[in-house]
Write a protein that holds these residues in place. Structure first.
Motif, mmCIF file in Angstrom:
data_model
loop_
_atom_site.group_PDB
_atom_site.id
_atom_site.type_symbol
_atom_site.label_atom_id
_atom_site.label_comp_id
_atom_site.label_asym_id
_atom_site.label_seq_id
_atom_site.Cartn_x
_atom_site.Cartn_y
_atom_site.Cartn_z
ATOM 1 N N GLU A 27 -6.356 0.738 -6.607
ATOM 2 C CA GLU A 27 -7.447 1.314 -5.824
ATOM 3 C C GLU A 27 -6.898 2.074 -4.615
ATOM 4 O OE1 GLU A 27 -11.203 -1.600 -6.841
ATOM 5 O OE2 GLU A 27 -9.974 -2.120 -5.105
ATOM 6 N N ALA A 28 -7.589 3.140 -4.255
ATOM 7 C CA ALA A 28 -7.167 3.986 -3.138
ATOM 8 C C ALA A 28 -7.742 3.456 -1.828
ATOM 9 C CB ALA A 28 -7.628 5.422 -3.366
ATOM 10 N N MET A 35 7.366 8.612 0.653
ATOM 11 C CA MET A 35 8.294 7.684 0.006
ATOM 12 C C MET A 35 7.936 6.236 0.297
ATOM 13 S SD MET A 35 11.906 9.511 0.937
ATOM 14 C CE MET A 35 12.238 11.222 0.531
ATOM 15 N N ASP A 36 8.381 5.360 -0.583
ATOM 16 C CA ASP A 36 8.294 3.916 -0.397
ATOM 17 C C ASP A 36 9.706 3.346 -0.288
ATOM 18 O OD1 ASP A 36 5.511 3.849 -0.568
ATOM 19 O OD2 ASP A 36 5.511 3.550 -2.739
ATOM 20 N N PHE A 58 0.872 -1.165 0.000
ATOM 21 C CA PHE A 58 0.000 0.000 0.000
ATOM 22 C C PHE A 58 0.914 1.222 0.000
ATOM 23 C CE2 PHE A 58 -2.979 -3.130 1.850
ATOM 24 C CZ PHE A 58 -4.053 -2.933 0.990
ATOM 25 N N SER A 59 1.067 1.822 -1.165
ATOM 26 C CA SER A 59 2.099 2.829 -1.378
ATOM 27 C C SER A 59 1.769 4.163 -0.725
ATOM 28 C CB SER A 59 2.311 3.035 -2.878
ATOM 29 O OG SER A 59 3.223 4.088 -3.105
ATOM 30 N N SER A 60 2.836 4.813 -0.217
ATOM 31 C CA SER A 60 2.739 6.172 0.316
ATOM 32 C C SER A 60 3.254 7.209 -0.671
ATOM 33 C CB SER A 60 3.563 6.273 1.618
ATOM 34 O OG SER A 60 3.058 5.421 2.613
ATOM 35 N N ASP A 61 3.698 6.758 -1.840
ATOM 36 C CA ASP A 61 4.302 7.654 -2.827
ATOM 37 C C ASP A 61 3.231 8.489 -3.515
ATOM 38 O OD1 ASP A 61 5.683 8.953 -4.790
ATOM 39 O OD2 ASP A 61 6.712 7.174 -5.560
ATOM 40 N N ALA A 105 -3.028 0.946 -3.485
ATOM 41 C CA ALA A 105 -2.683 -0.472 -3.612
ATOM 42 C C ALA A 105 -1.855 -0.680 -4.882
ATOM 43 C CB ALA A 105 -3.940 -1.318 -3.657
ATOM 44 N N THR A 106 -0.678 -1.285 -4.742
ATOM 45 C CA THR A 106 0.176 -1.548 -5.902
ATOM 46 C C THR A 106 0.113 -3.011 -6.318
ATOM 47 O OG1 THR A 106 2.097 -1.916 -4.459
ATOM 48 C CG2 THR A 106 1.742 0.329 -5.275
ATOM 49 N N ALA A 107 -0.798 -3.752 -5.716
ATOM 50 C CA ALA A 107 -1.036 -5.164 -6.056
ATOM 51 C C ALA A 107 -2.436 -5.504 -5.574
ATOM 52 C CB ALA A 107 0.003 -6.061 -5.397
#
Length: 391
Positions: free
Chosen positions: A299-300, A87-88, A58-61, A284-286
């Motif tokens: 999705e956010a 950053m991630d 779950f990315s913070s970028d 979500a990056t996956a």
């Protein structure tokens, strides 16, 4: 299911928004539409919020297309000055590891004598001003402002500039233009401060981080983050905590009878108010399953720490303030790799301030009815704009 109007506005100063609580009870993981049109997954249970915040997928970028906090302003200079919270891994890991040593329990504990001096002198000045004051401007804002200024190595003669511009963020009648101007002033100042440390290092966090290999742009972002994250949030918690004690004499009396309860009171009040309202938005990056619900790549996601900290499965009678609860498992400081870097400092400041207020001002009282306190009904951080008190 998607709701058309999902508000962030609180109607009860002692409670998260009603809709957040309703979702936790009826549909704890659900897609909602915020009032600005964004659609995202609302995560409301304590375990599920921790699962999201602890999972780097779950990315913070915020520079990523589709990230819920990317409003189209992350190109060019903004991308270069990306802050730690944006950053991630591996970029985030490298920079966080480098600065973590500044905020260990031992390092922060060594700051106690100086913070005590700051708090005591600030209370001296407030009491000397008369028999009434706005606690926000007289105590809540100055204490964390001076602490952060000294941490960054801001020269004493610049403290007024620092405090005036910092205070603009929480002034109820400040215009957006004034807030933007103050933010620009502080960013430019911190950039100049970092540049000066390149030539003339001192005994401060900026100089030590430069020596450890941090770049100028990285350090400018870190300095500004420490200012914003360590200043307004702590100020808000001081004001909310004192307002609660003055509105609830039974709680105030507990601390007067047993000052050893202050650390527990700090944790419980952090859990209860969970003032950081917007910091837990991810992309979500996956494809990832959370609490039995599949969240698709792209999705956010929004982890609602405010109601996660009212989860009755984790905190029995969650709407009750209990200084003996032992609530250190709250998520007021977040969770996982982005858990608040300065949480030990915030805890120490809050403990010292509450102990000093209870001990030194036995006649302190609200100067207006509690219902007339101007609470921040919505925004990035919960708090009050002013807290009129008398003694």
């Amino acid at each position: 299911m998607t709701t058309a109007t999902f508000s962030m506005q609180r109607v009860d100063p002692y409670s998260p928004p009603t809709e957040h609580l309703r979702l936790q009870e009826e549909n704890p993981i659900s897609q909602v539409q915020l009032t600005d049109g964004r659609v995202m997954w609302a995560i409301t249970k304590h375990a599920d919020v921790r699962a999201v915040l602890g999972d780097a997928r779950f990315s913070s970028d915020r520079a990523l297309p589709g990230h819920p906090m990317n409003r189209g302003g992350y190109g060019g200079t903004a991308a270069k000055l990306k802050q730690l919270i944006e950053m991630d891994p591996p970029e985030h890991t490298q920079q966080r590891v480098r600065v973590m040593g500044e905020f260990t329990v031992k390092k922060i504990a060594a700051m106690r004598p100086r913070i005590v001096e700051i708090v005591e002198s600030t209370i001296d000045a407030m009491l000397a001003s008369g028999s009434e004051a706005d606690l926000v401007t007289a105590l809540s804002l100055p204490v964390p402002s001076v602490v952060i200024a000294e941490l960054l190595g801001v020269p004493y003669e610049d403290h007024d500039f620092f405090q005036v511009n910092s205070a603009t963020f929480v002034e109820i009648d400040a215009t957006m233009e004034q807030r933007i101007e103050a933010m620009g002033n502080l960013k430019a100042y911190i950039g100049d401060l970092v540049a000066s440390r390149v030539e003339n290092p001192g005994d401060d966090i900026l100089s030590r981080q430069l020596a450890a290999g941090a770049g100028v742009e990285e350090l400018t972002g870190l300095g500004f983050l420490l200012l914003i994250a360590g200043h307004e949030t702590t100020a808000n918690m001081i004001s909310l905590s004192v307002a609660t004690l003055l509105d609830r004499p039974d709680l105030l009396q507990q601390l007067r009878d047993d000052p050893s309860l202050v650390p527990g009171a700090v944790e419980e009040l952090l859990r209860y108010f969970t003032i950081a309202e917007v910091g837990h938005q991810r992309l979500a990056t996956a494809d990832i399953e959370v609490g039995g619900t599949l969240i698709r790549e792209g999705e956010a996601v929004y982890g609602f720490a405010n109601v996660a900290n009212r989860d009755p499965e984790v905190f029995p009678e969650p709407d009750k303030i209990d200084f003996t609860r032992g609530a250190r498992n709250h998520v007021a400081f977040g969770f996982g790799p982005h858990q608040c870097l300065g949480q030990n400092l915030a805890r120490l400041e809050l403990e010292i301030v509450l102990e000093a207020v209870v001990r030194r001002i036995p006649t302190l009282r609200l100067a207006v009815p509690f219902r007339e306190i101007p609470f921040k009904e919505h925004g990035p951080n919960y708090g009050v704009y002013a807290l009129p008190v008398a003694w």
